[in-house]
Design an enzyme around this catalytic site. Structure first.
Site, PDB file in Angstrom:
ATOM      1  N   CYS A 232       0.864  -1.178   0.000  1.00  0.00           N
ATOM      2  CA  CYS A 232       0.000   0.000   0.000  1.00  0.00           C
ATOM      3  C   CYS A 232       0.893   1.218   0.000  1.00  0.00           C
ATOM      4  CB  CYS A 232      -0.971  -0.016   1.178  1.00  0.00           C
ATOM      5  SG  CYS A 232      -0.182  -0.123   2.797  1.00  0.00           S
ATOM      6  N   ARG A 237      -2.114  -0.906   5.521  1.00  0.00           N
ATOM      7  CA  ARG A 237      -3.317  -1.404   4.855  1.00  0.00           C
ATOM      8  C   ARG A 237      -3.018  -2.761   4.200  1.00  0.00           C
ATOM      9  NH1 ARG A 237      -4.916   3.790   1.316  1.00  0.00           N
ATOM     10  NH2 ARG A 237      -2.681   4.196   1.561  1.00  0.00           N
TER      11      ARG A 237
END
Lengths: 281, 100
Positions: A232, A237
């Site tokens: 990410c 994430r």
């Protein structure tokens, strides 16, 4: 759902008083914890507790051992992680726990958000846990990708970019809750599929069902029989997606690239793709 | 290192050059009052999640989007609401979200 790596709020409530179950609120900062938190939970500040502090790297084995020892976590404790930001940083910490060999670590499904939206009890009292002598294993490198691994994976392995479509395409340089300025260029790693982390979660932050999750990745053309690297912007994430693939779906050979776009988008001489399509190797 | 965590209520504009940003901000209200607990999600024109912030104790939220049409979704205990908003570079789009 509850299983060996994911617990729901009812499981949590039933284990709040269990001395061998340690709840840890993890976030990029601990302002929310300092206001209130799940009864008995301790806190880890991702920035100050879980990062190297000097180099761009996360906490060393010795640092991880010192952190867990100081906070009274034993090797045989069940550790339940939760936090804000849809459990991004809790998932990041989960990945660290696995890298350093902790046996029983779990995520609270939905994290702090679902707990709050459900109106469950939060308290201000900070618990005191007696110090332990925690011993970590050497870092499990099979779970972590570095930039050279990523460059070799272009066109050969699954690369999964879990940022929002606008970040993937290069229309946004950061998640839209942050000002749009960054030193790295916009775009994505050529051949990476864009499967935003958010597609794996419901609105309340809980994970989707196993069948829905399988359909999500296979429907997007990810061959789960191949090695996979998720990334990410800073790796949190993608730790959420790593958790889905490796821990919930049991996919082998899934690595998190914690250098992520912050590193890749700053490298000189590497290929970058712009727009909504994966691009060519 | 650049961070990714959301700031409660959204990042302050104090040190931000708004001329380079497409700001979306507002207050979530329920029963005529700002909510104290809640989350606001920003969805793109394809309804895909782009960002989320917890509201401040005054119900405030703020995003830094790109020019275009966006949807904000407020989640509060016992309810939710959504509203459409158009963002423009160099402008602040104010949108209050009312939860029934």
């Amino acid at each position: 759902m509850s299983n060996e790596v994911l617990v729901d709020a009812d499981w949590a409530v039933a284990h709040l008083a269990d001395p061998k179950v340690v709840f840890v609120e993890v976030d990029e900062d601990t302002a929310a914890y300092d206001t209130n938190h799940i009864a008995g939970a301790i806190k880890f500040n991702w920035r100050t507790d879980l990062q190297d502090g000097t180099r761009r790297d996360f906490v060393s084995k010795a640092g991880f051992e010192a952190l867990l020892s100081k906070n009274g976590i034993a090797n045989d404790d069940t550790v339940v992680l939760y936090g804000g930001n849809n459990n991004w940083f809790a998932a990041y910490a989960f990945w660290y726990f696995k890298l350093y060999g902790h046996q029983d670590v779990r995520l609270l499904d939905g994290g702090r958000k679902k707990w709050e939206l459900d109106g469950r009890e939060l308290v201000a009292e900070v618990p005191a846990r007696a110090a332990t002598t925690y011993v970590a294993t050497e870092q499990d490198r099979t779970l972590r990708a570095f930039r050279d691994d990523v460059l070799k994976a272009i066109g050969t392995q699954n690369l999964v970019d879990v940022r929002s479509p606008d970040e993937y395409a290069g229309r946004l340089l950061a998640p839209a809750h942050l000002p749009q300025e960054a030193s790295q260029v916009g775009g994505h790693i050529p051949t990476a599929a864009n499967i935003p982390w958010s597609k794996a979660a419901n609105e309340d932050g809980t994970f989707k069902s196993i069948d829905e999750l399988k359909a999500l990745y296979t429907g997007a053309g990810v061959d789960l029989g191949k090695d996979t690297i998720a990334y990410c912007r800073i790796g949190e994430r993608s730790a959420h997606t790593w958790f889905v693939l490796h821990e919930l779906l049991g996919v082998k050979n899934v690595k998190n690239y914690d250098g992520s776009w912050t590193e890749y988008g700053s490298l000189v001489g590497v290929p970058v793709a712009l727009g909504d399509e994966p691009g060519n190797a | 290192m650049s961070s990714c965590g959301a700031v409660v209520g959204g990042v302050s504009l104090d040190r931000v050059d708004v001329s380079t940003q497409a700001v979306i901000q507002g207050v979530v209200q329920k029963d005529g009052e700002p909510v104290k607990v809640g989350y606001v999600r920003l969805l793109d024109s394809g309804n895909e999640f782009t960002a989320e912030v917890p509201v401040s104790t005054a119900g405030e939220f703020r995003f830094f989007a790109a020019a275009g049409t966006w949807t904000v979704v407020a989640l509060v205990p016992g309810g939710s609401a959504r509203a459409s908003v158009t963002a423009e570079l160099g402008k602040i789009a104010d949108i209050d979200v009312l939860v029934a």
